[in-house]
Design an enzyme around this catalytic site. Structure first.
Site, PDB file in Angstrom:
ATOM      1  N   LYS A  40       5.342 -53.555  37.257  1.00  0.00           N
ATOM      2  CA  LYS A  40       4.844 -54.939  37.300  1.00  0.00           C
ATOM      3  C   LYS A  40       5.802 -55.818  38.103  1.00  0.00           C
ATOM      4  CE  LYS A  40       2.200 -56.044  33.254  1.00  0.00           C
ATOM      5  NZ  LYS A  40       2.035 -56.707  31.982  1.00  0.00           N
ATOM      6  N   GLU A 151       0.141 -71.708  23.110  1.00  0.00           N
ATOM      7  CA  GLU A 151      -0.651 -71.685  24.339  1.00  0.00           C
ATOM      8  C   GLU A 151      -2.142 -71.669  24.004  1.00  0.00           C
ATOM      9  OE1 GLU A 151       0.458 -71.920  27.589  1.00  0.00           O
ATOM     10  OE2 GLU A 151      -1.659 -72.370  27.467  1.00  0.00           O
ATOM     11  N   PHE A 152      -2.907 -72.513  24.690  1.00  0.00           N
ATOM     12  CA  PHE A 152      -4.350 -72.591  24.417  1.00  0.00           C
ATOM     13  C   PHE A 152      -5.186 -72.189  25.623  1.00  0.00           C
ATOM     14  CE2 PHE A 152      -2.175 -75.576  21.655  1.00  0.00           C
ATOM     15  CZ  PHE A 152      -2.685 -75.242  20.417  1.00  0.00           C
ATOM     16  N   PHE A 249     -18.906 -73.484  22.253  1.00  0.00           N
ATOM     17  CA  PHE A 249     -18.852 -72.315  21.366  1.00  0.00           C
ATOM     18  C   PHE A 249     -20.063 -72.232  20.452  1.00  0.00           C
ATOM     19  CE2 PHE A 249     -14.849 -72.308  23.267  1.00  0.00           C
ATOM     20  CZ  PHE A 249     -14.347 -71.028  23.179  1.00  0.00           C
ATOM     21  N   GLY A 253     -24.689 -64.661  20.903  1.00  0.00           N
ATOM     22  CA  GLY A 253     -24.532 -63.460  21.722  1.00  0.00           C
ATOM     23  C   GLY A 253     -24.096 -62.283  20.873  1.00  0.00           C
ATOM     24  N   GLY A 257     -14.548 -61.254  21.619  1.00  0.00           N
ATOM     25  CA  GLY A 257     -13.601 -60.141  21.746  1.00  0.00           C
ATOM     26  C   GLY A 257     -12.349 -60.692  22.390  1.00  0.00           C
ATOM     27  N   CYS A 260      -7.074 -62.278  22.006  1.00  0.00           N
ATOM     28  CA  CYS A 260      -6.604 -63.306  21.066  1.00  0.00           C
ATOM     29  C   CYS A 260      -7.431 -63.424  19.798  1.00  0.00           C
ATOM     30  CB  CYS A 260      -6.557 -64.654  21.779  1.00  0.00           C
ATOM     31  SG  CYS A 260      -5.242 -64.734  23.004  1.00  0.00           S
ATOM     32  N   LYS A 263      -7.333 -60.506  17.039  1.00  0.00           N
ATOM     33  CA  LYS A 263      -6.033 -60.299  16.383  1.00  0.00           C
ATOM     34  C   LYS A 263      -5.561 -61.567  15.672  1.00  0.00           C
ATOM     35  CE  LYS A 263      -2.600 -61.350  19.969  1.00  0.00           C
ATOM     36  NZ  LYS A 263      -2.097 -62.583  19.400  1.00  0.00           N
TER      37      LYS A 263
HETATM   38  N1  LIG Z   1      -4.008 -63.860  26.924  1.00  0.00           N
HETATM   39  C1  LIG Z   1      -4.294 -65.120  26.631  1.00  0.00           C
HETATM   40  O1  LIG Z   1      -5.175 -65.732  27.219  1.00  0.00           O
HETATM   41  C2  LIG Z   1      -3.496 -65.851  25.576  1.00  0.00           C
HETATM   42  C3  LIG Z   1      -3.795 -67.192  25.303  1.00  0.00           C
HETATM   43  C4  LIG Z   1      -3.049 -67.866  24.346  1.00  0.00           C
HETATM   44  C5  LIG Z   1      -2.023 -67.207  23.679  1.00  0.00           C
HETATM   45  N2  LIG Z   1      -1.769 -65.898  23.955  1.00  0.00           N
HETATM   46  C6  LIG Z   1      -0.643 -65.248  23.268  1.00  0.00           C
HETATM   47  O2  LIG Z   1       0.423 -65.141  24.218  1.00  0.00           O
HETATM   48  C7  LIG Z   1       1.153 -63.926  24.000  1.00  0.00           C
HETATM   49  C8  LIG Z   1       1.165 -63.093  25.263  1.00  0.00           C
HETATM   50  O3  LIG Z   1      -0.163 -62.711  25.531  1.00  0.00           O
HETATM   51  P1  LIG Z   1      -0.561 -62.008  26.908  1.00  0.00           P
HETATM   52  O4  LIG Z   1      -2.038 -61.884  26.897  1.00  0.00           O
HETATM   53  O5  LIG Z   1       0.125 -62.684  28.016  1.00  0.00           O
HETATM   54  O6  LIG Z   1       0.101 -60.559  26.695  1.00  0.00           O
HETATM   55  P2  LIG Z   1       0.293 -59.436  27.817  1.00  0.00           P
HETATM   56  O7  LIG Z   1       0.278 -58.146  27.084  1.00  0.00           O
HETATM   57  O8  LIG Z   1      -0.640 -59.656  28.935  1.00  0.00           O
HETATM   58  O9  LIG Z   1       1.763 -59.727  28.367  1.00  0.00           O
HETATM   59  C9  LIG Z   1       2.914 -59.541  27.623  1.00  0.00           C
HETATM   60  C10 LIG Z   1       4.008 -59.078  28.569  1.00  0.00           C
HETATM   61  O10 LIG Z   1       5.261 -59.089  27.874  1.00  0.00           O
HETATM   62  C11 LIG Z   1       6.016 -58.007  28.385  1.00  0.00           C
HETATM   63  N3  LIG Z   1       7.172 -57.752  27.491  1.00  0.00           N
HETATM   64  C12 LIG Z   1       7.231 -57.035  26.347  1.00  0.00           C
HETATM   65  N4  LIG Z   1       8.483 -57.044  25.857  1.00  0.00           N
HETATM   66  C13 LIG Z   1       9.240 -57.800  26.708  1.00  0.00           C
HETATM   67  C14 LIG Z   1      10.599 -58.191  26.759  1.00  0.00           C
HETATM   68  N5  LIG Z   1      11.465 -57.817  25.807  1.00  0.00           N
HETATM   69  N6  LIG Z   1      11.005 -58.952  27.788  1.00  0.00           N
HETATM   70  C15 LIG Z   1      10.174 -59.355  28.747  1.00  0.00           C
HETATM   71  N7  LIG Z   1       8.850 -59.008  28.761  1.00  0.00           N
HETATM   72  C16 LIG Z   1       8.402 -58.243  27.755  1.00  0.00           C
HETATM   73  C17 LIG Z   1       5.010 -56.894  28.482  1.00  0.00           C
HETATM   74  O11 LIG Z   1       5.462 -55.845  29.298  1.00  0.00           O
HETATM   75  C18 LIG Z   1       3.815 -57.647  29.071  1.00  0.00           C
HETATM   76  O12 LIG Z   1       3.846 -57.630  30.479  1.00  0.00           O
HETATM   77  C19 LIG Z   1       0.491 -63.263  22.797  1.00  0.00           C
HETATM   78  O13 LIG Z   1       1.158 -63.642  21.628  1.00  0.00           O
HETATM   79  C20 LIG Z   1      -0.912 -63.837  22.821  1.00  0.00           C
HETATM   80  O14 LIG Z   1      -1.496 -63.842  21.537  1.00  0.00           O
HETATM   81  C21 LIG Z   1      -2.473 -65.216  24.891  1.00  0.00           C
END
Ligand SMILES: NC(=O)c1ccc[n+]([C@@H]2O[C@H](COP(=O)([O-])OP(=O)(O)OC[C@H]3O[C@@H](n4cnc5c(N)ncnc54)[C@H](O)[C@@H]3O)[C@@H](O)[C@H]2O)c1
Length: 451
Positions: A40, A151-152, A249, A253, A257, A260, A263
């Site tokens: 990455k 984060e939203f 919302f 449908g 999924g 977020c 879980k």
């Molecule tokens: N995906 C969304 O749209 C979204 C929206 C709001 C909140 N969140 C929350 O934000 C958090 C991250 O979600 P995401 O979807 O970005 O996850 P993701 O899996 O896409 O990204 C997480 C990244 O963290 C990296 N990582 C793991 N351990 C690490 C470390 N020690 N140092 C540096 N990087 C490390 C992983 O390799 C991965 O690339 C989660 O808690 C999620 O619930 C996600």
């Protein structure tokens, strides 16, 4: 509030970390994004973005001078005034959030400079901030601040959501640390909610739970609509115009999924249970969502009888349009159920790749390829491409004209005029159309269906 440009470290180059890093760089800050996955970091350093998120490529490219990517913790935190924690928090077997990556980051911050602030963006259970604060203190980092800044953003619109948010939530133990994080967002015009850390953590979980409740609510209304002859799209429109309710919302449908909602709902349910409270409403929301996906199979069986040997096109795999994220995608449950029933499943998605997740299905390059000779099509993800298909041509290509529209995306009247048997969600259902002929199957297909 204004802020001099700051030096920011972002831990995690995933959906949230990359958007956070790119947007903070766009606000003028200097950002180093650190991840543990070498591929990455290498790709990002070369200007290749490993995820599909609209506008992100352009934003990263535009701010490349203020952005760096690294595997090295020291490089990331050197001189950092803010350390954003954006690592994943997937569910454990017990359904609680797995905070192991968060704790790894806390362990990695031993050399953080005086006055730096750790900003938690990962979604974590209420009480995590208290524990991280205590862990930082125990490691001699009492000079380091801690702020919860949930984060939203939604995948597919994350860049816009970050730069034009409905609100910025900042929960702090120390008001000055909260002020500093607020200043860091200078340039973003949005209400700022200042509160304690626990409340900030709960705002995130409660907001998600409320959105999911609306989805499961309208899905249950849809299921009743089917039984009593009402049309849920009209019902949702009429309900949503009430300013006390709003229209967001309320689209019936096959359920939610993604990485977020599933879980986070489980995590809040378990957080309540661990605290001695049975969160009945949330339990029902989760169960309704689980059942909603499976109703698709019953709709197919209504018209096709047993699905063994039937060819079913599953259109759209990502959990929603605008992303390649397959985490907890409803398509996985639907396709797996169809495979378990012995159907021949052909899938299509413009960006998501499910070949390793759905090994029994054939992923096609085009929607038409998936639809060729199909006994039925299930529309799972409402990609715009599906609205642009020549459905008259599709009708001629399919072996049997059954379409189950899991997102109420297509026009029922148009589809029926083209000769389709159209089943939506919560819309007047067509009567049983009579079983199509059982397809002639060669010995190989027969053997596959039996295995
Ligand atoms: N995906 C969304 O749209 C979204 C929206 C709001 C909140 N969140 C929350 O934000 C958090 C991250 O979600 P995401 O979807 O970005 O996850 P993701 O899996 O896409 O990204 C997480 C990244 O963290 C990296 N990582 C793991 N351990 C690490 C470390 N020690 N140092 C540096 N990087 C490390 C992983 O390799 C991965 O690339 C989660 O808690 C999620 O619930 C996600």
């Amino acid at each position: 509030m204004t802020q001099d440009k700051a030096r920011v470290a972002v831990f995690g180059a995933g959906y949230v970390g990359l958007v956070t890093g790119a947007c903070l760089a766009d606000l003028g800050h200097t950002v180093t994004v650190r991840d543990v996955v070498a591929d990455k970091v290498t790709a990002l350093s070369r200007g290749n973005v490993p995820i599909y998120e609209p506008e992100l490529d352009a934003l990263l490219a535009r701010n490349y001078e203020r952005l760096q990517f690294t595997l090295d913790v020291g490089e990331a935190i050197e001189g950092a005034e803010f350390v954003f924690v954006c690592v994943d928090t997937p569910p454990t077997y017990a359904g609680d959030a797995d905070l192991s990556r968060v704790w790894t980051v806390v362990d990695e911050l031993l050399r953080l400079a005086q006055g730096a602030i750790v900003v938690m963006k990962s979604t974590v259970p209420v009480g995590t901030g208290e524990k991280v604060r205590a862990a930082l203190d125990a490691r001699g980092l009492d000079h380091v601040g801690y702020v919860s800044n949930p984060e939203f953003t939604a995948e597919g619109t994350a860049v816009r959501d970050f730069l034009e948010p409905d609100r910025i939530v900042i929960g702090a133990f120390d008001g000055q640390h909260g002020d500093a994080v607020e200043r860091l967002h200078a340039g973003i015009d949005a209400p700022v909610v200042r509160c304690d850390v626990a409340s900030a953590e709960m705002i995130k979980l409660a907001a998600n739970a409320f959105l999911m409740t609306r989805i499961s609510f309208i899905n249950e209304i849809a299921n009743v609509c089917e039984l009593v002859g009402a049309d849920v799209t009209k019902v949702a429109h009429g309900v949503g115009l009430d300013h006390r309710l709003g229209s967001y919302f309320l689209r019936a449908g096959i359920g939610y999924g993604g990485s977020c909602f599933p879980k986070d709902s489980l995590s809040l349910k378990q957080l309540a249970a661990n605290s001695g409270y049975h969160f009945q409403l949330l339990s029902a929301v989760i169960e309704v969502n689980e059942l909603q996906r499976r109703r698709v199979v019953a709709k197919l069986e209504k018209h096709l009888g047993k699905l063994r040997g039937r060819r079913i096109a599953v259109l759209g795999l990502a959990f929603k349009p605008g992303t390649d994220d397959m985490r907890e995608a409803p398509s996985l449950v639907i396709a797996s159920r169809l495979l378990a029933e012995g159907a021949n499943v052909r899938t299509w998605d413009p960006v998501a790749d499910a070949r390793t997740l759905l090994t029994g299905a054939d992923q096609c390059e085009t929607a038409l390829e998936a639809l060729d000779g199909a006994d039925a099509a299930v529309l799972v993800t409402e990609w715009p491409e599906l609205g642009e298909l020549d459905w008259g041509d599709v009708r001629r290509r399919m072996a049997n004209p059954l379409v189950v529209d899991g997102r109420n995306f297509l026009d029922p009247a148009e589809m029926r005029a083209l000769g389709f048997v159209y089943e939506g969600i919560g819309r007047a259902a067509p009567p049983f159309a009579g079983l199509p002929e059982t397809p002639e199957r060669d010995a190989e297909t027969e053997a596959e269906a039996a295995s």
